[in-house]
Design an enzyme around this catalytic site. Structure first.
Site, short mmCIF file in Angstrom:
data_model
loop_
_atom_site.label_atom_id
_atom_site.label_comp_id
_atom_site.label_asym_id
_atom_site.label_seq_id
_atom_site.Cartn_x
_atom_site.Cartn_y
_atom_site.Cartn_z
N SER A 1 0.72 -1.26 -0.01
CA SER A 1 -0.03 -0.06 -0.10
C SER A 1 0.98 1.26 0.16
CB SER A 1 -0.77 0.05 1.23
OG SER A 1 -1.78 1.22 1.25
N VAL B 1 7.54 2.49 3.63
CA VAL B 1 8.48 1.98 2.91
C VAL B 1 7.86 2.04 1.14
CG1 VAL B 1 9.67 -0.01 2.09
CG2 VAL B 1 9.67 0.75 4.52
N CYS B 2 6.51 1.73 1.14
CA CYS B 2 5.85 1.63 -0.13
C CYS B 2 6.09 3.03 -0.92
CB CYS B 2 4.60 1.20 -0.16
SG CYS B 2 4.29 -0.52 0.64
N SER B 3 5.63 4.12 -0.05
CA SER B 3 5.65 5.41 -0.57
C SER B 3 7.09 5.80 -0.90
CB SER B 3 5.04 6.55 0.40
OG SER B 3 5.77 6.64 1.43
N SER C 1 9.48 3.75 -2.31
CA SER C 1 9.77 2.96 -3.45
C SER C 1 9.07 3.96 -4.61
CB SER C 1 9.29 1.56 -3.49
OG SER C 1 7.83 1.42 -3.50
#
Length: 166
Positions: free
Chosen positions: A54, A59-61, A63
């Protein structure tokens, strides 16, 4: 089935990532304007598939931000960020962050990408979301690199992924 962890707790995915040297499975995902797009629409371009749980997590943001920066340096490459997030959330994130060099796509509607690409998390608090993975495809849709990040809370190996698009 692949083994991964979330904060050290073991979990599994539905299967394995598409194999290097093989043609990636087709997909239908949803764009931020709610229209559908498939892998066939990207033929002729190198692709980095940045897959994650999500965009609402750190970490997702991170990437998405990193690949947005890297994509601006390369020609004939599309970075596609794929999650189960609603298209509205993906659009809002990209607008707030000034993200313009990557495309965000959602698997919320068809729910097939995670299964076909072996990244659907099967248990734990992230059950049903996608594991963190990177898949690089050549212009014909063949897999030239893949990485299933073993710990969901870690970033992928950007350097290694980017080596395969140059």
């Amino acid at each position: 089935m692949a083994q991964i962890t979330l904060d050290g707790s073991p979990t599994t995915t539905t299967g394995e990532l598409p194999e290097k040297g093989k043609t990636a499975p087709d997909f239908t995902l949803t764009k931020t304007d709610l229209s559908d797009i498939s892998l066939q629409d990207y033929r002729g371009s190198r692709l980095i598939l940045n897959i994650f749980p999500s965009v609402g997590t750190g970490v997702c943001s991170a990437s998405v931000r990193r690949f947005n920066k890297e994509a601006s340096k390369h020609e004939n490459i599309n970075v596609i960020c794929i999650s189960k997030d609603l298209p509205f959330a993906l659009s809002a994130f990209c607008g707030a962050e000034g993200i313009k060099n990557v495309e965000t796509l959602s698997d919320f509607k068809n729910n097939e990408f995670g299964i076909n690409y072996g990244v659907r998390i099967e248990s734990g608090i992230f059950q049903g979301l996608h594991a963190r993975a990177i898949i690089v495809l050549d212009e014909e849709g063949r897999v030239v690199y893949n990485q299933l990040v073993p710990e969901i809370g870690q970033e992928p190996d950007y350097t290694e992924a980017l080596k395969h698009v140059q």
